[in-house]
Design an enzyme around this catalytic site. Structure first.
Site, PDB file in Angstrom:
ATOM      1  N   ASP A 136       0.789  -1.234   0.000  1.00  0.00           N
ATOM      2  CA  ASP A 136       0.000   0.000   0.000  1.00  0.00           C
ATOM      3  C   ASP A 136       0.821   1.284   0.000  1.00  0.00           C
ATOM      4  O   ASP A 136       0.289   2.358   0.282  1.00  0.00           O
ATOM      5  CB  ASP A 136      -0.943  -0.008   1.213  1.00  0.00           C
ATOM      6  CG  ASP A 136      -2.136  -0.910   0.976  1.00  0.00           C
ATOM      7  OD1 ASP A 136      -2.652  -0.910  -0.161  1.00  0.00           O
ATOM      8  OD2 ASP A 136      -2.547  -1.609   1.910  1.00  0.00           O
TER       9      ASP A 136
ATOM     10  N   ASP B 130      -6.926  -4.303  -5.109  1.00  0.00           N
ATOM     11  CA  ASP B 130      -6.603  -2.958  -4.615  1.00  0.00           C
ATOM     12  C   ASP B 130      -5.252  -2.475  -5.128  1.00  0.00           C
ATOM     13  O   ASP B 130      -5.006  -1.277  -5.277  1.00  0.00           O
ATOM     14  CB  ASP B 130      -6.554  -2.929  -3.078  1.00  0.00           C
ATOM     15  CG  ASP B 130      -7.604  -3.780  -2.390  1.00  0.00           C
ATOM     16  OD1 ASP B 130      -8.026  -4.794  -2.974  1.00  0.00           O
ATOM     17  OD2 ASP B 130      -7.993  -3.444  -1.259  1.00  0.00           O
TER      18      ASP B 130
HETATM   19  N1  GLY Z   1      -7.205  -1.469   0.405  1.00  0.00           N
HETATM   20  C1  GLY Z   1      -7.968  -1.914   1.498  1.00  0.00           C
HETATM   21  C2  GLY Z   1      -9.389  -1.550   1.400  1.00  0.00           C
HETATM   22  O1  GLY Z   1      -9.832  -1.066   0.373  1.00  0.00           O
HETATM   23  O2  GLY Z   1     -10.088  -1.763   2.378  1.00  0.00           O
END
Ligand code: GLY
Length: 380
Positions: free
Chosen positions: A102, A159
């Site tokens: 992330d 994601d």
């Molecule tokens: N990337 C984690 C979420 O969207 O909850």
């Protein structure tokens, strides 16, 4: 033929002025409340920002919101708060072994943006270090590892499409194509194993980390395996649009449009995304973050296409933004955050219909796009 112009097309300038004024007041209040605590805002309860650990994946959205607000208003308060938050995040960089995929969310959209605006070398170094951390997660079988726990070496998630822009950025900054090539391999794998023929997407896919063989697609934050978690669809929609913008590869545009068409088919009517498009009819579990992320992706898709293709995505984005704002925005000072029906995951009732800084962030980004802001935070 020239591309669709979302700024000229948006005629409701009164709505835009009202949203800008409301955002300016509410975000200034959010800053006041943030300065009463020693942690990064993420969600709030009882009128206060709830405690959140440094290093959590959402950390970058608060300083990114501050830069969006600074570009909207020119008010110093927002820039100062962005810088304060950027320094707070250095503890997460020092603790680099705990970083996940992330890092794009966590640094590109504020440190990368600050470097684009002010040429600050420390911000450049933070962003490039974050990109290197993501590059380290590349498995030569063609995917980026999502999470760190032992046993999850072969897990990839949709994601991650939104973290690829920090790799494209790093290639442009350094002249080294490897970052971009890794990002494109990951995007190609995502097309093959995540995106279904109807345009819906898996959240998680597990590969054998030694051979790259597909093993499974377990349920994630949506309703179940094989269901359609709306925020995952939104990450895919916006992520493939950004991969198209960075590379010009037509397959990414085609994939973004396939996901967008599916997303629109699921929200047409009240324009209020459910947490999962395949969840049971009751209870109604909503997710404003999915709507605001998708709206940003649809606006970028619209301006990457000529009329009339662009207009359909623009119209859908505006419908979602207006419907969600009317239904769930809290402009009072009862709470420092705005969108009240964001959902972390379907399975945990206490994580439904809460506020989240990234639900708010993407609304601000969308309003700025409609106001004509040219800087794309995912391509700073
Ligand atoms: N990337 C984690 C979420 O969207 O909850």
């Amino acid at each position: 033929m020239s591309n669709f112009d979302i700024v000229t097309a948006f005629r409701d300038k009164g709505w835009l002025d009202e949203m800008s004024a409301r955002l300016t007041r509410k975000m200034a209040y959010g800053v006041k409340k943030a300065r009463e605590v020693s942690w990064m805002p993420y969600t709030a309860s009882g009128g206060e920002w709830s405690k959140t650990e440094i290093g959590f994946w959402t950390n970058g959205f608060w300083p990114a919101s501050m830069w969006q607000m600074y570009l909207m208003t020119g008010e110093k308060l927002f820039r100062e708060e962005a810088l304060r938050a950027e320094l707070m995040l250095d503890d997460a960089l020092k603790d680099f072994k705990n970083l996940s995929h992330d890092v794009g969310f966590m640094w590109l959209i504020h440190s990368g943006v600050r470097y684009a605006l002010e040429r600050n070398r420390d911000s450049f170094d933070r962003t490039l270090f974050a990109a290197d951390m993501l590059a380290c997660r590349y498995n030569v079988n063609g995917f980026l590892r999502a999470w760190n726990p032992a046993g999850r070496e072969g897990w990839a998630i949709v994601d991650c499409m939104m973290n690829l822009p920090i790799l494209y950025w790093a290639s442009r900054q350094t002249g080294d194509p490897r970052y971009r090539l890794m990002a494109m391999k990951h995007a190609d794998t995502t097309i093959k194993y995540f995106v279904r023929p109807d345009g819906s997407c898996n959240h998680i896919v597990i590969f054998d980390p030694e051979t790259g063989e597909y093993l499974d697609n377990p349920g994630g934050q949506g309703y179940a395996s094989g269901s359609s978690w709306s925020r995952g669809q939104a990450w895919g929609l916006y992520g493939f649009t950004l991969s198209y913008i960075h590379t010009g590869k037509q397959e990414y545009m085609d994939t973004a449009r396939r996901i967008a068409d599916y997303f629109i088919s699921q929200v047409r009517g009240d324009w209020l995304p459910r947490c999962d498009f395949r969840q049971p009819a009751q209870p109604v579990v909503r997710d404003d973050s999915a709507g605001n992320i998708a709206a940003c992706g649809l606006l970028e898709l619209a301006r990457s296409l000529p009329e009339p293709e662009g207009r359909q995505y623009f119209d859908a984005a505006v419908s979602i933004l207006k419907a969600q704002e009317k239904d769930a925005a809290d402009w009072t000072e009862d709470d420092p955050a705005i969108f009240t029906k964001c959902t972390v995951l379907y399975s945990e009732p206490s994580c439904r219909h809460i506020t989240m800084t990234y639900g708010d962030y993407f609304f601000i980004e969308a309003v700025n796009k409609l106001r004509g802001e040219k800087l794309l935070f995912w391509d700073p």
